[in-house]
Write an enzyme that holds these catalytic residues in place. Structure first.
Site, PDB file in Angstrom:
ATOM      1  N   ASP A 105       0.845  -1.194   0.000  1.00  0.00           N
ATOM      2  CA  ASP A 105       0.000   0.000   0.000  1.00  0.00           C
ATOM      3  C   ASP A 105       0.884   1.248   0.000  1.00  0.00           C
ATOM      4  O   ASP A 105       1.738   1.408  -0.863  1.00  0.00           O
ATOM      5  CB  ASP A 105      -0.951  -0.089   1.212  1.00  0.00           C
ATOM      6  N   ARG A 106       0.721   2.176   0.949  1.00  0.00           N
ATOM      7  CA  ARG A 106       1.542   3.390   0.945  1.00  0.00           C
ATOM      8  C   ARG A 106       3.021   3.060   1.064  1.00  0.00           C
ATOM      9  O   ARG A 106       3.870   3.759   0.497  1.00  0.00           O
ATOM     10  CB  ARG A 106       1.134   4.337   2.092  1.00  0.00           C
ATOM     11  N   HIS A 150     -11.678   7.198  -0.900  1.00  0.00           N
ATOM     12  CA  HIS A 150     -10.894   7.818   0.175  1.00  0.00           C
ATOM     13  C   HIS A 150      -9.666   8.548  -0.365  1.00  0.00           C
ATOM     14  O   HIS A 150      -9.168   9.486   0.271  1.00  0.00           O
ATOM     15  CB  HIS A 150     -10.474   6.769   1.215  1.00  0.00           C
ATOM     16  N   HIS A 266      -7.074  -7.060   0.011  1.00  0.00           N
ATOM     17  CA  HIS A 266      -6.023  -6.044  -0.010  1.00  0.00           C
ATOM     18  C   HIS A 266      -4.887  -6.306   0.977  1.00  0.00           C
ATOM     19  O   HIS A 266      -3.730  -6.001   0.696  1.00  0.00           O
ATOM     20  CB  HIS A 266      -6.653  -4.689   0.284  1.00  0.00           C
TER      21      HIS A 266
END
Length: 288
Positions: A105-106, A150, A266
């Site tokens: 992810d990030r 988001h 995810h």
């Protein structure tokens, strides 16, 4: 105790105070977490990897127990370029001038920026459940906007999203997914995301993505590629494969990209730790 036999420390990178754990023996391997989590997301995988690697588990700047630097007008404080610089400083302080890195992810956005900006530092790269930030915005359509709304909410100007989230963080995060996480890990996530400075930093992360991160990616697109071997993993039950040919996108960014989908959503490291861990182990132990 999620990380037995791992030591904790804080390293001053010049731009931030980075909280981290590290343990194991062997070649250095940096693991970077995603939003809105902390290094605790690796608790099911890190101990296995530590049998073969020296595993380093930081909280990204703005997250967990790392510091939350003051934001800049152009959001550069929370750009993935600055986050990548933190990690180079962390690894050098631990004695590692070259290392491999995996990010989710990030953290994966920080990881591929590391590989692009510091090609002499990163030996191998693994990215979990993302495509590059610039590609995401360039290819955005209605399905993406509805599915990952988001991205656009968190990137709104200060302090609208901060005020909305701050009213009830419990109701905003992990809707429908709390059962996926170990109770100790979830407690860590909750503890961090209840802090107003963490909420602000996470919004700045997304504001940076929509501005300076996207601009930097646009400068790189077609001009340079990730030179090191790159592993791409994604959740087959998540949204990414519905929107993109994930591996094909990465082959436009990396000279040597391989990978596949994992039978989960995810949160690969927590939903499918055995399969995800085995893929990471195989890749990082294989010859360059």
């Amino acid at each position: 105790m999620l990380f037995e036999n791992f030591r904790q420390t804080t390293i001053d990178t010049g731009g931030a105070q980075i909280n981290l754990r590290f343990g194991g023996e062997g070649p250095p391997l940096l693991l970077l977490h995603g939003h809105p989590q902390t290094h605790a997301m690796w608790h099911l995988i890190a101990p296995r990897l530590a049998k073969d690697f020296t595993v380093v588990l930081p909280d990204l700047r703005g997250y967990g127990d790392s510091s939350k630097p003051e934001s800049a007008e152009d959001h550069s404080t929370y750009s993935k370029r600055e986050m990548a610089k933190d990690q180079v400083a962390v690894m050098r302080e631990l004695g590692f001038d070259r290392f491999s890195v995996a990010g989710h992810d990030r953290g994966a956005r920080c990881a591929y920026r590391l590989a692009l900006d510091f090609p002499d530092v990163v030996e191998k790269l693994a990215v979990l459940d993302i495509i590059p930030t610039g590609e995401t915005f360039r290819r955005a359509n209605k399905d993406f906007a509805m599915g990952y709304w988001h991205w656009f909410f968190l990137a709104q100007p200060f302090d609208f999203p901060e005020r909305v989230i701050g009213q009830n963080p419990d109701n905003f995060y992990f809707q429908g997914t709390r059962h996926l996480f170990h109770p100790e890990a979830l407690t860590e996530y909750w503890r961090a995301i209840h802090l107003p400075r963490t909420i602000h930093a996470m919004c700045e992360d997304y504001r940076a993505a929509a501005t300076i991160d996207c601009e930097i990616d646009d400068q790189d697109r077609g001009n340079r590629k990730i030179a090191c071997p790159t592993l791409v993993l994604w959740g087959e039950k998540g949204s990414l494969p519905n929107w993109y040919d994930v591996l094909d996108v990465w082959r436009g960014w990396a000279e040597d990209a391989q990978g596949r989908g994992i039978d989960c959503g995810h949160y690969l490291a927590e939903e499918a730790p055995e399969e995800t861990g085995a893929e990471l182990l195989r890749f990082f132990k294989s010859a360059p």
